[in-house]
Design a protein around this motif. Structure first.
Motif, PDB file in Angstrom:
ATOM      1  N   ILE A 181       0.871  -1.169   0.000  1.00  0.00           N
ATOM      2  CA  ILE A 181       0.000   0.000   0.000  1.00  0.00           C
ATOM      3  C   ILE A 181       0.912   1.224   0.000  1.00  0.00           C
ATOM      4  O   ILE A 181       2.076   1.131   0.390  1.00  0.00           O
ATOM      5  CB  ILE A 181      -0.957   0.015   1.212  1.00  0.00           C
ATOM      6  N   PRO A 182       0.430   2.379  -0.459  1.00  0.00           N
ATOM      7  CA  PRO A 182       1.282   3.565  -0.468  1.00  0.00           C
ATOM      8  C   PRO A 182       1.830   3.859   0.928  1.00  0.00           C
ATOM      9  O   PRO A 182       1.101   3.806   1.917  1.00  0.00           O
ATOM     10  CB  PRO A 182       0.334   4.678  -0.934  1.00  0.00           C
ATOM     11  N   ALA A 183       3.127   4.151   0.991  1.00  0.00           N
ATOM     12  CA  ALA A 183       3.771   4.380   2.280  1.00  0.00           C
ATOM     13  C   ALA A 183       5.048   5.167   2.071  1.00  0.00           C
ATOM     14  O   ALA A 183       5.614   5.188   0.972  1.00  0.00           O
ATOM     15  CB  ALA A 183       4.082   3.049   2.981  1.00  0.00           C
ATOM     16  N   GLY A 184       5.513   5.811   3.130  1.00  0.00           N
ATOM     17  CA  GLY A 184       6.757   6.556   3.032  1.00  0.00           C
ATOM     18  C   GLY A 184       7.339   6.856   4.393  1.00  0.00           C
ATOM     19  O   GLY A 184       6.663   6.768   5.426  1.00  0.00           O
ATOM     20  N   LEU A 185       8.612   7.209   4.386  1.00  0.00           N
ATOM     21  CA  LEU A 185       9.350   7.476   5.623  1.00  0.00           C
ATOM     22  C   LEU A 185       8.923   8.783   6.277  1.00  0.00           C
ATOM     23  O   LEU A 185       8.555   9.745   5.600  1.00  0.00           O
ATOM     24  CB  LEU A 185      10.850   7.539   5.323  1.00  0.00           C
ATOM     25  N   LEU A 186       9.027   8.804   7.591  1.00  0.00           N
ATOM     26  CA  LEU A 186       8.836  10.041   8.349  1.00  0.00           C
ATOM     27  C   LEU A 186      10.171  10.785   8.363  1.00  0.00           C
ATOM     28  O   LEU A 186      10.831  10.905   9.400  1.00  0.00           O
ATOM     29  CB  LEU A 186       8.373   9.725   9.775  1.00  0.00           C
ATOM     30  N   ASP A 187      10.551  11.290   7.196  1.00  0.00           N
ATOM     31  CA  ASP A 187      11.878  11.887   7.059  1.00  0.00           C
ATOM     32  C   ASP A 187      11.842  13.375   6.717  1.00  0.00           C
ATOM     33  O   ASP A 187      12.861  13.957   6.349  1.00  0.00           O
ATOM     34  CB  ASP A 187      12.693  11.134   6.005  1.00  0.00           C
ATOM     35  N   ALA A 227       1.363  10.629   5.271  1.00  0.00           N
ATOM     36  CA  ALA A 227       0.435   9.756   4.548  1.00  0.00           C
ATOM     37  C   ALA A 227      -0.206  10.506   3.382  1.00  0.00           C
ATOM     38  O   ALA A 227      -0.304   9.972   2.263  1.00  0.00           O
ATOM     39  CB  ALA A 227      -0.634   9.234   5.507  1.00  0.00           C
ATOM     40  N   ARG A 228      -0.638  11.734   3.616  1.00  0.00           N
ATOM     41  CA  ARG A 228      -1.226  12.537   2.533  1.00  0.00           C
ATOM     42  C   ARG A 228      -0.216  12.745   1.399  1.00  0.00           C
ATOM     43  O   ARG A 228      -0.549  12.610   0.213  1.00  0.00           O
ATOM     44  CB  ARG A 228      -1.664  13.899   3.073  1.00  0.00           C
ATOM     45  N   PHE A 247      -3.254   4.602   8.043  1.00  0.00           N
ATOM     46  CA  PHE A 247      -4.456   5.417   7.950  1.00  0.00           C
ATOM     47  C   PHE A 247      -5.398   4.864   6.887  1.00  0.00           C
ATOM     48  O   PHE A 247      -4.943   4.329   5.867  1.00  0.00           O
ATOM     49  CB  PHE A 247      -4.098   6.867   7.584  1.00  0.00           C
ATOM     50  N   LEU A 248      -6.695   5.033   7.133  1.00  0.00           N
ATOM     51  CA  LEU A 248      -7.726   4.702   6.152  1.00  0.00           C
ATOM     52  C   LEU A 248      -8.104   5.980   5.425  1.00  0.00           C
ATOM     53  O   LEU A 248      -8.490   6.969   6.059  1.00  0.00           O
ATOM     54  CB  LEU A 248      -8.942   4.094   6.850  1.00  0.00           C
TER      55      LEU A 248
END
Length: 201
Positions: A86-92, A102-103, A137-138
């Motif tokens: 699912i779409p995801a990314g680092l808290l960087d 998330a957005r 998140f949904l």
């Protein structure tokens, strides 16, 4: 107090531990994350543990008005697979909250925005080997983003599929979809939506 009808011992929860770190060495400094070796006072002795020092991440379970979940497929070198995720990314990004990440990732990876956001769960992905925490998140009320993002490296050939949520659940349980963040997110979203449709059941 536990909810009515739920025994107190059934409400298990992870417990933080303030163990004294006697020494912490940077073993390897990477482009995305580092490896550390900590000597920790624990019990009557001390232990040495190496782990990946991870910034954390946010992930999105995007569900459309037809009850389909958005999945993306991309190459992941450590497992030598193009796995479904699912779409995801680092808290960087400094100062960015998990929801803002998330957005951003939904827009950057699949060119979508959502009008409705709900927190699902937060998980430790591999607590024996890294300190990563992923906030899921949904997202609903999906529309196309105003900007189409350029993609490179593994993201250059991302494949996107909309799968009925029930089919995604079946794929997880059958072992065809093995990404851990996808599995937790899809199962949590399915339960959330089921509870919304059948409150009290």
């Amino acid at each position: 107090m536990p909810p009515r009808g739920v025994p107190a011992k059934a409400l298990l929860a992870d417990e933080p531990v303030d163990a004294t770190v006697l020494d912490s060495d940077l073993v390897y400094q990477g482009r995305v994350w580092d490896v550390r070796s900590d000597t920790v006072a624990y019990g009557d002795g001390r232990i040495v543990r190496q782990y990946v020092d991870h910034p954390g991440a946010a992930a999105v379970v995007a569900v459309d008005d037809e009850g389909r979940v958005l999945l993306i497929q991309q190459y992941r070198h450590p497992i030598r697979h193009r796995d479904w995720e699912i779409p995801a990314g680092l808290l960087d990004m400094a100062g960015e909250t998990p929801l803002e990440t998330a957005r951003r990732e939904l827009a950057e990876e699949v060119d979508l925005v959502a009008s409705s956001w709900e927190p699902l769960v937060s998980i430790f992905t591999t607590p024996g080997g890294n300190d990563e925490i992923v906030h899921l998140f949904l997202a609903r009320g999906l529309t196309s983003a105003n900007e189409v993002h350029a993609r490179e490296d593994e993201e250059a050939d991302i494949r996107v599929e909309w799968l009925p949520l029930g089919d995604a659940v079946a794929g997880i349980l059958a072992g065809r979809l093995r990404n851990g963040i996808l599995a937790v997110g899809v199962l949590a979203a399915a339960e959330r939506l089921r509870a919304d449709e059948h409150p009290g059941v």
